[in-house]
Enzyme design. Structure first.
Site, short mmCIF file in Angstrom:
data_model
loop_
_atom_site.label_atom_id
_atom_site.label_comp_id
_atom_site.label_asym_id
_atom_site.label_seq_id
_atom_site.Cartn_x
_atom_site.Cartn_y
_atom_site.Cartn_z
N LEU A 27 -4.09 -6.00 -4.96
CA LEU A 27 -3.23 -4.78 -4.55
C LEU A 27 -1.76 -5.34 -4.29
O LEU A 27 -1.76 -6.08 -2.91
CB LEU A 27 -3.85 -3.76 -3.51
N ASP A 28 -1.10 -5.19 -5.04
CA ASP A 28 0.43 -5.54 -4.70
C ASP A 28 0.71 -7.13 -4.44
O ASP A 28 1.51 -7.56 -3.52
CB ASP A 28 1.17 -4.78 -3.49
N GLY A 29 -0.31 -7.67 -4.92
CA GLY A 29 -0.62 -9.24 -4.83
C GLY A 29 -0.13 -9.96 -6.08
O GLY A 29 -0.18 -11.37 -5.90
N GLY B 186 0.71 -1.32 0.06
CA GLY B 186 0.14 0.00 0.12
C GLY B 186 0.87 1.31 -0.06
O GLY B 186 2.04 1.36 -0.52
#
Lengths: 285, 285, 285, 285
Positions: D228-230, D202
């Protein structure tokens, strides 16, 4: 416990281009051999095709003792030079050591955890320091009778080691081996040099590094050849130092490097990952 | 924007032991100077006390132009050699470059982000490649009129640079500077050498590294002295390579190293973090 | 064998600006104390001045038992909080261990080389694996009588350790300590967590790392607090992994990291290099 | 300029064991294709055989447009999923950027040196900063008309990019892309996140890292997915920080990491070295 065979091979280009991969894999399939892993490499001069091939021996219908005979036509067609190794063979390893025993202690500990798949058949020292450690790990320790006499020591070691030893590890053995001894165990002696070769060849590399004011120190594991610190490099690593570090600090930091760099080389050798050519190594990791 | 003074100093032991820290800090307090940061270092031979000291000039009641005069007694008592630098002075930097412009591009970009607190007063090239880049960053570019003639080129550069330049950065400038030129800018010329010194001194280090079969390649930034690639090392770093890497790959990987290692050295020099003694550097980071 | 004193201290800004360095160094000089090394640091929020100061006790004319009393006025004036340590005191260390003994073996070996200046007074295990190793190094080994019962085990350990132990090292001790136990040894328990914190908190971090497909794995040494894996981080390091690595490879590579990262933290603690504030560490290296 | 084809493929075990390597190499040899490089990998769960195969198209007697048709029987027999790429095709790349342009500047410079074999067809910014840089490199720059409106911006971008773009690089594009946009370019969007994922997911990861007191900071390049960012991690790297570093220092050090980690991912993608499965990447380097 896996039951596999590994082939480390080279074949000259452009011959290899005419289907060496197909021919070998075809040969293995014909004998019901299932390839578990293959990795190949064209050397940058594009003269040589180099490959590591591992296959499952479960179900392989060719007795491994007859491999050479049956593989002969393929090998000839592509002028393949190869080394065949079996995962269920445990190499016999001897360790040579002097007064500093940190690399020895590290190798023995790794061996005890199963990290090094070999039998350590003996430790030879030109100094008695390592004896208790050897005893603790129940490995025979032999103290050279006359450590100052290099020729005599090598004769003594040759007798002790004989032909049965697959690998000799110089775990900070501080005596330069003569060409005769080295010749007996070509590409079967691994040394750790406590510098980032080719910087600081020879004696007291940490002192040399300190005097030059380098910002990183290194360690190098390599096969021993007739040229001092000139054999094929297997592995290298470095650690940061600063103006705060005395020579003693360099020695301390270096110990950790030496342990890592030597043990990686030994493990890769035992796992048949190293192919040597033109005084360099290909390490299939 | 900070307004500070930095003192880089050395004092011989055992004199320094008799209270050099107390004397200097006392001196600063007496003039209402508030120490923001101090870092000192006893050189490993324990012969020399080395220190970096930074204090706030806001409220400091001694005009900086009178510092030397007032500090004289303290300096004499402890035989202190020192260099005084002011944070609000922007050093004048010239960059020398040849055909490869990656270090230049990197320095110019960093300068544009404020990472390098200096004025880049000019770029001198023995090759025209870098011209458009210089134009984009609005820095004057000067092409040497006769780049093949080393003596003539150095004369030309001396004229261009004059005495006003505080630092000369050799951003892959592929011409060895003569002793006369170097003598004019002692400890004010920073070079990047594309190897892990002292390995692979001289020409074509990546080719040398490739031929030796090393497992890491390096880069070294250092002050230029009369000895080729022999000056005080400021910074070094390495990157892993393998048998898969061709010389071209080494060159590519090396570019990233060179940029990092050179730019760190330049930044530390500009931030007055480097103290040189006995052909080594102390970098206060 | 050096005979020095170390002062780890903090003083609130802006009070510290008004001459804390001068006052302390003045105090030491007045008692004929020669400063060997000082390193200070303004915390980035600029609220706190933090410093490590080491001076020679040879010739220091104040009995160390009277230090506190005489230093009191200086401490009060600058609201200094400090910790005083003497180089000739050998801290008493206890090691807690479970089934994996690689960190323990590493610490014991380092201790035997003189790298860790302490007395290892005992090893407590909730598993018998480490017994022979402890015997070899002639350190008393205590096997917990009822390792499954956490409360009972902690009571047993508290009794064994008493107040004499200066540092407790959790060398892969796989049991979470309760707040009561932790409270007894605040900032005196160092743990090694086998991940790059704050990634992969809790159980089986190598499995978590493998599942996420990270390209580096890490290890973290930290002081133990009431928050799981949340205490002040002392040291971290990483090693590269690839798709070729199985979870077992991660575990193997991780062992080397854990040994390095834990032993650095222990050494720094023993050498009085660590200052903790705001759940972070300042490590003066 | 090489003229080769690359096959990235997977085949389920135990089917693959029954001769997938032999069958494919046989197929290529039958069409006079000479294998230049092959590298295969058995995923650690041993469920899937994964391979990269490159062969010379000079002399290959099968028109590449007919490859699929002729390869069909082999593919069906071993349930092979594959992606075929040609070395002479230059992928079309678009770069999205916000106010920070260091990654963009780095990518454009690398492109200019030939390091990235692609055509950069356009740069889209939600901020005008990058315009002069784009102009200098003669790449069209498009400023989003209403950067605050995320939905509108994505619509605008979809229109601009169309179906022709092979790869979208988020060079510190500080806007989270919606699932619809991401769905259009599945595994064709590469992002750089300025932390060592999964730590500090994040916003403001450097601030998070600073607050936690970590001793290393990292950067991660990954394919963008709906989480997200995964998405699958392509590359990660870290750099050491200390208590001396402010958040600004972390940002500065991080810039160098971000450039390296993003550019490696982009290059590997362009060179067809990346195979994605189970939300992880296999990078054949």
């Amino acid at each position: 416990m896996k039951n596999t065979a590994v082939l480390l091979l080279s074949s000259p280009m452009p011959l290899a281009r005419k289907g060496v991969v197909a021919a070998i894999s075809q040969f293995l399939v014909a004998h019901n051999g299932s390839i578990l892993h293959s990795d190949d490499h064209l050397d940058p001069g594009r003269d040589l095709f180099l490959s590591k091939l591992e296959w499952d021996l479960d179900g392989f219908d060719l007795p491994i003792s007859e491999f050479e005979e049956h593989f002969q036509p393929v090998a000839e067609r592509f002028m393949i030079k190869y080394h065949l190794a079996l995962s269920d063979y445990r190499p016999k390893v001897a360790i040579l050591v002097s007064a500093y025993d940190h690399c020895l202690a590290d190798l023995l500990y790794r061996h005890s955890t199963g990290e090094l798949a070999c039998d350590i058949v003996g430790i030879i020292g030109n100094h008695p320091t390592a004896k208790p450690l050897a005893d603790f790990h129940q490995v025979p320790f032999h103290l050279l009778t006359n450590p100052q006499d290099k020729r005599e020591s090598e004769r003594e070691m040759l007798e002790l080691l004989g032909q049965e030893v697959d690998l000799i590890v110089l775990a900070r053995y501080m005596q330069i081996l003569g060409p005769e001894f080295v010749g007996q165990y070509l590409l079967r002696i691994i040394n750790i040099h406590h510098s980032f070769l080719p910087a600081f060849i020879g004696a007291k590399p940490y002192h040399q590094a300190f005097d030059r004011g380098v910002k990183l120190i290194g360690a190098t594991s390599h096969y021993v050849t007739a040229t001092l610190d000139g054999g094929p490099i297997i592995e290298q690593d470095v650690v940061r130092v600063s103006h705060r570090d005395t020579v003693d600090d360099l020695v301390r930091k270096g110990r950790d490097l030496e342990k890592l760099v030597l043990s990686r080389a030994v493990r890769w050798h035992l796992e048949n990952r190293i192919l040597v050519y033109q005084n360099k190594t290909v390490v299939f990791v």
